[in-house]
Design a protein around this motif. Structure first.
Motif, PDB file in Angstrom:
ATOM      1  N   PRO A   1       2.879   8.476 -11.757  1.00  0.00           N
ATOM      2  CA  PRO A   1       2.130   7.262 -11.422  1.00  0.00           C
ATOM      3  C   PRO A   1       2.592   6.061 -12.253  1.00  0.00           C
ATOM      4  O   PRO A   1       2.692   4.946 -11.725  1.00  0.00           O
ATOM      5  N   ALA A   2       2.905   6.272 -13.521  1.00  0.00           N
ATOM      6  CA  ALA A   2       3.320   5.149 -14.373  1.00  0.00           C
ATOM      7  C   ALA A   2       4.653   4.565 -13.908  1.00  0.00           C
ATOM      8  O   ALA A   2       4.864   3.349 -13.970  1.00  0.00           O
TER       9      ALA A   2
ATOM     10  N   ALA B   1       1.161   9.359  -3.444  1.00  0.00           N
ATOM     11  CA  ALA B   1       2.485   8.726  -3.443  1.00  0.00           C
ATOM     12  C   ALA B   1       3.350   9.294  -4.561  1.00  0.00           C
ATOM     13  O   ALA B   1       4.564   9.498  -4.396  1.00  0.00           O
ATOM     14  N   SER B   2       2.710   9.563  -5.690  1.00  0.00           N
ATOM     15  CA  SER B   2       3.428  10.120  -6.831  1.00  0.00           C
ATOM     16  C   SER B   2       4.067  11.460  -6.466  1.00  0.00           C
ATOM     17  O   SER B   2       5.227  11.734  -6.795  1.00  0.00           O
ATOM     18  N   ALA B   3       3.312  12.289  -5.745  1.00  0.00           N
ATOM     19  CA  ALA B   3       3.861  13.580  -5.305  1.00  0.00           C
ATOM     20  C   ALA B   3       4.983  13.369  -4.299  1.00  0.00           C
ATOM     21  O   ALA B   3       5.986  14.090  -4.304  1.00  0.00           O
TER      22      ALA B   3
ATOM     23  N   GLU C   1       0.861  -1.188   0.000  1.00  0.00           N
ATOM     24  CA  GLU C   1       0.000   0.000   0.000  1.00  0.00           C
ATOM     25  C   GLU C   1       0.894   1.233   0.000  1.00  0.00           C
ATOM     26  O   GLU C   1       1.698   1.415   0.914  1.00  0.00           O
ATOM     27  N   LEU C   2       0.737   2.054  -1.034  1.00  0.00           N
ATOM     28  CA  LEU C   2       1.558   3.265  -1.172  1.00  0.00           C
ATOM     29  C   LEU C   2       0.663   4.480  -1.273  1.00  0.00           C
ATOM     30  O   LEU C   2      -0.089   4.575  -2.238  1.00  0.00           O
ATOM     31  N   PRO C   3       0.753   5.426  -0.375  1.00  0.00           N
ATOM     32  CA  PRO C   3       1.464   5.342   0.896  1.00  0.00           C
ATOM     33  C   PRO C   3       0.695   4.476   1.891  1.00  0.00           C
ATOM     34  O   PRO C   3      -0.470   4.166   1.661  1.00  0.00           O
TER      35      PRO C   3
END
Lengths: 354, 354
Positions: free
Chosen positions: A188-189, A180-182, A140-142
Motif C-alpha cells: 500500500p505504501a 489494488a495492493s494484491a 480510483e484504484l481499482p
C-alpha cells in the motif's frame, strides 16, 4: 433493500460474497470492550488507528472519518482551496460523480470534470486533452465500476506525473486499495507514494464497522480534520468504529494475496461456463464483475429460489446492461469467498442463468 | 483533553457529573447483539428509532443522523432553501454560532443573526428589532450556556408566533429537550408542537452512543435525509448508535423528573455555601452552571487532588469568567448525580474553592 429481500437475506445461512453475512453480533465482537476511548476524535484508539494507517501508507499523518463521502469531498476541497482552480479531473464512474448527490458541487463548490471513456480506464491521452487549470486529479484504484480494473503501473506513474507537472494534487480513491495492493503485488505504501492524499476504507474488503481514513501531509490532514468537524463527523465518540477497524485491518490485509489467487481460480473455473463472463478478463484484483446470460427476471427468480431452498445468499438482482438478455453483478472476493471452492462457485453462478 | 488529564480520569472510580464515567464496555452493552441492522440508514433498528422519536415528539417523521452539527445546519438549510432569505435568527450563544466552525456559513451559505444580549434569554422585544426577511428562528431549550435557563412558557409561545407571522420556520435546538420537558413539566410533544423542526440528541442526558434525530414534516425530514447523504452521514451501517439510543431513551426520559428534583435539592444544599453560586437561581432544568469563588489555578489544583486522592472525578478545570477570582462549570444532573446526596455534593463543591 425492500422488506421482503431483507427478510430473505436474514434467513440465509451462507454466502460466497465478500466477507459474508456479517451480523451485528459478529461486528460487535470486533470491538474490544477494554478499548481506550477518544474524546471528539482525539486520543485513544482513534489516534492509534490514525498512526497505524499513516505508517502503513508511508504518510506523515492520517485522520479517521465516518464515511468516504465526507472524506473525499473534504480532501478535494482542501486541495482546491490551496489552488486557483476548483476543477477535479476524474473518471466518469467516479464515486463522487455517481453516488454522492453532487455533494462536491453543492457543499464544496467543486467542478467534477469527467475524463475519458466510461467503459475504459483513464489514459494519459485523455488527460492531455484537458486544457483548463486543474486543482486535483482523482484516480480510483481499482476502478470498481469496471470490475476492479487496474491501469498498468507505468501508465499510473505517467498519469500522476501529468498532474504534478501542472501543479495539481493527486488524490487516490483507495476504497479498495488493499485489493489494488494484491493486484499490483506492491505494498500500500508503494502505491500511496504516487499520491498526495489517500482515502482508504475499513468496512468493504476489511469487513469492519463503517469508517475510513485520509492520509497525507500534516498540513492537508489537519485541514481535512477541520472540515470533518464542520461536516459533523467529529463525533463525541468515534472509538467503536475505529476499534473495529484496528482489530480487523491487519488480518484482512494479510489475506489479500490469498483472495487474489482465489479470484484467479474462480476465473479459471468459469472458463468452461460460457454463460458467465468475467470483467476484467482475467481479474486484476480480488474482485470482478460477472456478466450473466440471463434476463433480469430469470436472474432474480433463480437468486430467490437459491436463497429460499438452500439458504445460500447471492445478489437478489443483477444490474441492467445495454443488453436485455445480460445482467451484471459484482463479486468481491473476501473471507466468505475463500470458504467456497472455485468449482462450486462456478456451478452456482452458472445455475443463475438457467 | 491532554494525556495527563485523560489518564487521571481513566483512573477515577466515581463522579457525580451527568451520567457518570461511562466506559466503552458499558456503552457496548447498550447495543443488543440481536439488533435488526439497517442498510445505509434504511430499515431495522434505525427505522424503529425514527418512528419512536417521531411519535414521542408528535411529528409525522424523523430522521436519525450521526451528529447535531450535521443535523441542525442541514435542517436550517432546508428551511432557507424554501424561503427567500438565508438569515437564521439565534441567540449569541447558539451552538452553531460558537462551536461548529461556521459550518452553516461555509457549507450552507446561511447567515446567523445574533439577537439579544448574550447573558440573557432572547425576548420578544429583541426579535421585534429584526427588520430583514428571516428564513428561520432557532431557539435552544434549555439555553445551555446560560446554565440551562428556560423562557417562561408564554414568552416562548410569543416568540414562535413572531416567527410564524413572518413566514419564518421555527427550529428547536433540543439537544437537552428531555431536560426542558422536566423543567416545564410538559411533554416533549407539547413543546415540539410549537416548532416546525426539532433536533434531539441521545448521548448527552440519555447517555447513549453519539447520535441524534430531526423530527418534522415528511417533506422537511425527507430533505434533511438528502443532505445527510451529501454530508456523509448516511453510513453503510447506522445501527450501533441507533440501537444504543433506542435501548436507553425511554428510561432516561422517565428519570428526568427525579433529576429535576435532585437539581433543586442540590441548589437547596448550596444555599449555605456562599462560595458556590448557582445559575440560574434556582435551576430551571436538571442542569445548572456553578460559579466558584476560586482562581483558575486553585480550582484546577483542588480538582486534581480530589481525583488523585479519592478517585472522584470532577471538572479538571473551570471556564474563565470576567472575574479572575471566579470560575464557572456546568453540572448536568444525570444518573450518576442521583447516586450522590445533595449535601455531599455541596460539600465537595465547596471544597473546590478552598
Amino acid at each position: 433493500m425492500d422488506e421482503e429481500i431483507r427478510a430473505r437475506r436474514a434467513a440465509c445461512t451462507d454466502t460466497f460474497l465478500g466477507n459474508g453475512l456479517i451480523r451485528p453480533r459478529e461486528l460487535l465482537a470486533s470491538i474490544d470492550p477494554e478499548t481506550d476511548p477518544d474524546t471528539y476524535g482525539e486520543g485513544g484508539v482513534v489516534t492509534e488507528l490514525e498512526r497505524h494507517v499513516a505508517a502503513l501508507l508511508g504518510k506523515p499523518a492520517a485522520v479517521f472519518l465516518p464515511s468516504g463521502t465526507m472524506a473525499q469531498a473534504a480532501t478535494l476541497r482542501v486541495h482546491a482551496d490551496r489552488r486557483l482552480s476548483r476543477t477535479v479531473v476524474w473518471h466518469p464512474y467516479c464515486h463522487l460523480d455517481q453516488h454522492e448527490g453532487q455533494a462536491h458541487q453543492r457543499l464544496h463548490q467543486l467542478i467534477g470534470r469527467r475524463t475519458g471513456d466510461p467503459e475504459h480506464l483513464i489514459a494519459l491521452g485523455d488527460l492531455e486533452e484537458v486544457a483548463e487549470p486543474v486543482a486535483a486529479l482523482l484516480l480510483e484504484l481499482p476502478q470498481r465500476d469496471l470490475g476492479g480494473a487496474l491501469p498498468a503501473w507505468d501508465d499510473l506513474v505517467g498519469q500522476t506525473q501529468w498532474a504534478r507537472e501542472r501543479g495539481a494534487a493527486v488524490h487516490l480513491d483507495g476504497a479498495r486499495l488493499w485489493e489494488a495492493s494484491a493486484g499490483y503485488e506492491r505494498s500500500p505504501a508503494e502505491i500511496a507514494a504516487l499520491f498526495d492524499t489517500v482515502y482508504v476504507s475499513f468496512y468493504k474488503g476489511i469487513g469492519a464497522l463503517p469508517g475510513c481514513c485520509v492520509a497525507g501531509s500534516a498540513a492537508d490532514v489537519a485541514a481535512v480534520r477541520e472540515w470533518r468537524a464542520r461536516l459533523g463527523g467529529t463525533l463525541f465518540a468515534l472509538w467503536p468504529a475505529a476499534a473495529s477497524a484496528l482489530r480487523l485491518l491487519d488480518e484482512g490485509l494479510a489475506e489479500m494475496p490469498a483472495r487474489m489467487r482465489h479470484a484467479r481460480a474462480i476465473w479459471d473455473a468459469l472458463a468452461g461456463v460460457p454463460e458467465v463472463r468475467v470483467v476484467p478478463d482475467p481479474p486484476h484484483t480480488p474482485m470482478m464483475h460477472l456478466l450473466f446470460a440471463a434476463s433480469a427476471e430469470t436472474f432474480r427468480e433463480n437468486a430467490r429460489r437459491l436463497a429460499e431452498e438452500t439458504g445460500l445468499w447471492v445478489w437478489p438482482s443483477g444490474f441492467a446492461t445495454g443488453d436485455p438478455d445480460v445482467v451484471r453483478a459484482e463479486l468481491s472476493v473476501g473471507r466468505a469467498t475463500l470458504r467456497h471452492k472455485p468449482e462450486a462457485i462456478a456451478e452456482i453462478l452458472s445455475g443463475l442463468c438457467m
